[in-house]
Design an enzyme around this catalytic site. Structure first.
Site, short mmCIF file in Angstrom:
data_model
loop_
_atom_site.label_atom_id
_atom_site.label_comp_id
_atom_site.label_asym_id
_atom_site.label_seq_id
_atom_site.Cartn_x
_atom_site.Cartn_y
_atom_site.Cartn_z
N LYS A 23 3.14 1.63 -1.27
CA LYS A 23 2.36 0.88 -0.78
C LYS A 23 1.32 2.25 0.33
CE LYS A 23 4.00 -1.40 3.54
NZ LYS A 23 3.47 -1.07 4.84
N SER A 24 1.44 3.09 0.46
CA SER A 24 -0.15 4.33 1.15
C SER A 24 -0.41 4.24 0.18
CB SER A 24 1.60 5.30 1.90
OG SER A 24 2.47 4.74 2.80
N ARG A 28 -4.53 3.17 0.16
CA ARG A 28 -5.96 4.49 -0.08
C ARG A 28 -6.30 3.94 -1.37
NH1 ARG A 28 -2.22 5.68 2.89
NH2 ARG A 28 -1.90 6.90 5.28
N SER A 168 1.52 10.66 13.32
CA SER A 168 0.86 8.76 12.69
C SER A 168 -0.30 9.41 11.37
CB SER A 168 0.09 7.57 13.23
OG SER A 168 -0.28 6.89 12.60
N GLN A 170 -1.18 6.89 9.99
CA GLN A 170 -2.24 6.10 9.88
C GLN A 170 -3.49 6.39 10.81
OE1 GLN A 170 0.08 2.59 10.98
NE2 GLN A 170 0.35 2.52 8.46
N ASP A 320 10.12 4.83 7.41
CA ASP A 320 10.56 3.98 7.71
C ASP A 320 11.85 3.47 6.84
OD1 ASP A 320 7.95 2.91 8.45
OD2 ASP A 320 6.62 3.13 6.20
N ARG A 351 12.43 -1.58 15.85
CA ARG A 351 13.28 -1.61 14.68
C ARG A 351 14.52 -1.20 15.45
NH1 ARG A 351 9.61 0.20 9.42
NH2 ARG A 351 8.84 -1.39 8.87
N ARG A 393 11.55 -5.24 5.94
CA ARG A 393 12.24 -3.84 6.45
C ARG A 393 13.77 -3.99 6.69
NH1 ARG A 393 9.36 -0.31 2.85
NH2 ARG A 393 7.40 -0.04 3.76
C1 S3P Z 1 2.32 4.42 6.75
C2 S3P Z 1 2.23 5.25 7.70
C3 S3P Z 1 3.48 5.18 8.80
C4 S3P Z 1 4.63 4.33 8.01
C5 S3P Z 1 3.57 3.29 7.41
C6 S3P Z 1 2.98 3.74 6.22
C7 S3P Z 1 0.60 4.88 5.91
O1 S3P Z 1 2.86 4.74 9.80
O2 S3P Z 1 5.27 3.58 9.28
O3 S3P Z 1 4.77 2.49 6.68
O4 S3P Z 1 0.30 4.53 4.86
O5 S3P Z 1 -0.36 6.15 6.23
P1 S3P Z 1 2.79 5.40 11.32
O6 S3P Z 1 1.39 6.24 10.52
O7 S3P Z 1 2.21 4.91 12.95
O8 S3P Z 1 3.66 6.48 11.57
#
Ligand code: S3P
Length: 438
Positions: A23-24, A28, A168, A170, A320, A351, A393
């Site tokens: 997914k990440s 991207r 994080s 993100q 996750d 969670r 999840r």
């Molecule tokens: C992700 C970062 C994580 C993760 C999310 C995907 C990403 O979040 O929990 O499912 O793709 O950068 P955080 O950056 O809030 O930890």
């Protein structure tokens, strides 16, 4: 409970499986392709609701994106080239989509409005908005800095040096994408290492990224106003989705499972490290590198697990996977103590509370102490009704519990499973999981 699924005690989980793309990396690869000059091709993209929401938002921003067979084609807008969308950018359930896109649009001189579903509208955005504010972005939002919000983006951003306040990826990624559009060098100090897909994939697209040690952690410097060039990307299988298959195999006696082409970047493999410590018979085979990311095939069979202590500094590499690890801990001998789980409170749902409460409803002793979760393994009665609370999840974790518990577990509101693992139900049933819909 809308769209409920019930899981029943199952026989062996067996076969060869391919899990959907990571997914990440899927988010991207679409975003970077849309920011690049020229054309990109993406194979193995995760076609889940979250990722499709990102693709839709990028189309509204002017990128040309279409699917042909198994391949996604993107013609990018070039750096700073996104256009003002004619309607809101709706990122649905996706924190990654909205936070990365806020960084990606920040240098375009536009003023898009971001919206999301009920879960996303509760999640904190200040962590991204604060550094973007110091780069010159002016968000219009309520006092809580939550969605919906409008991002007034300047024509020219300011570069910054910024130390991450929360671990994080993100947030790191949003600042890196903004920094890519600012003149000069933007530097992020990351005291605790988080997933590094943005750094790897930006370099693959031609960005100038330099990583040096910092004390603590590392510094990531990006030289702005460097054009990205369209590329061909192949996305490996998602280790976070893989965790549900692996857990099912570990719980169900007689299981034997091969899962091909899994991403094994060590900023993502904390779950595999932990279950190995618990005694799980897993093997990684055929390790290789694909588009700058390490990939392998995985073999797992049923195993008897023992409780362990999971250190706080491992949290970002398995953030996750705690709900599914907590479920596995219920089947292990002894106690599992997971430390430093504060960030779990601000995911698609809380969670930390949801996992503890769900386990207790299933008859498993679980306790939250500060930011730690402690689970006592042994007998797993099950027999509960769990509400997934718009969290994919959480839904898949408690469905996994029901595959091994004495009585079935019914999970309600499972519709968000499609945000990360669209073929979960069909794939698990094919492998032998006794999942049933009403
Ligand atoms: C992700 C970062 C994580 C993760 C999310 C995907 C990403 O979040 O929990 O499912 O793709 O950068 P955080 O950056 O809030 O930890």
């Amino acid at each position: 409970m809308a769209q409920s699924i019930t899981s029943h005690k199952s026989g062996p989980i067996r076969g060869q499986a391919v899990v959907p793309g990571d997914k990440s990396i899927s988010h991207r690869s679409l975003i970077f392709s849309a920011m690049a000059t020229g054309r990109s091709e993406i194979n193995g993209l995760l076609e889940s609701e979250d990722v499709l929401a990102t693709a839709d938002a990028l189309k509204k921003l002017g990128a040309d994106i279409y699917r042909d067979g198994d391949c996604w084609h993107v013609t990018g807008c070039g750096l700073g080239g996104f256009q003002q969308p004619s309607s809101d950018l709706d990122l649905g359930n996706s924190g990654t989509g909205v936070r990365l896109l806020m960084g990606a649009v920040s240098g375009s001189g536009i003023h898009p409005r971001f919206v999301g579903d009920e879960s996303l509208s509760r999640r904190p955005m200040a962590r991204v908005l604060d550094p973007l504010r110091s780069m010159g972005v002016r968000p219009e939002t309520d006092e809580n800095d939550t969605l919906p919000l409008t991002l007034n983006c300047p024509d020219r951003l300011l570069p910054i040096e910024y130390t991450l306040k929360v671990a994080s990826a993100q947030v790191k990624s949003a600042i890196l994408l903004a920094g890519l559009q600012a003149p000069g060098v933007t530097t992020i100090i990351e005291p605790v290492l988080t997933r590094d897909h943005t750094e790897r994939l930006l370099e693959y697209f031609g960005a100038d990224v330099e990583i040096t040690p910092a004390n603590p952690g590392r510094a990531i410097a990006i030289r702005g106003e460097t054009d990205l060039a369209g590329r061909s990307v192949t996305v490996a299988g998602d280790p976070s989705s893989t965790a549900f298959l692996v857990a099912a195999a570990l719980i169900c006696p007689g299981s034997e499972l091969n899962i091909r082409n899994i991403l094994i970047n060590d900023t993502r493999t904390g779950f595999f490290d932990t279950i190995r410590e618990m005694g799980a018979p897993i093997k990684l085979e055929n390790q290789r590198v694909q588009c700058g990311e390490p990939v392998a095939d995985l073999h797992v069979s049923h195993g008897i697990l023992s409780g362990v202590e999971v250190p706080e500094n491992r949290a970002p590499s398995m953030i996750d996977e705690y709900p599914i690890l907590a479920v596995l801990s219920a089947f292990a001998n002894g106690t599992t103590h997971m430390k430093g789980l504060k960030e779990l409170r601000v995911k698609e749902s809380d969670r930390l509370s949801g996992t503890a409460e769900g386990l207790i409803e299933c008859g498993v002793p679980a306790e939250i102490k500060g930011d730690d979760l402690i689970v006592s393994g042994g007998a797993v009665p099950g027999g509960a009704q769990i509400d997934a609370n718009l969290d994919h999840r959480m839904a898949m974790s408690f469905l996994t519990l029901g595959l091994g518990s004495e009585k079935p577990v019914e999970v309600g509101h499972t519709e968000t499973i499609g945000s990360s693992f669209p073929n979960y139900y069909a794939l698990m049933r094919d492998l032998g999981a006794d999942l049933r819909t009403p």
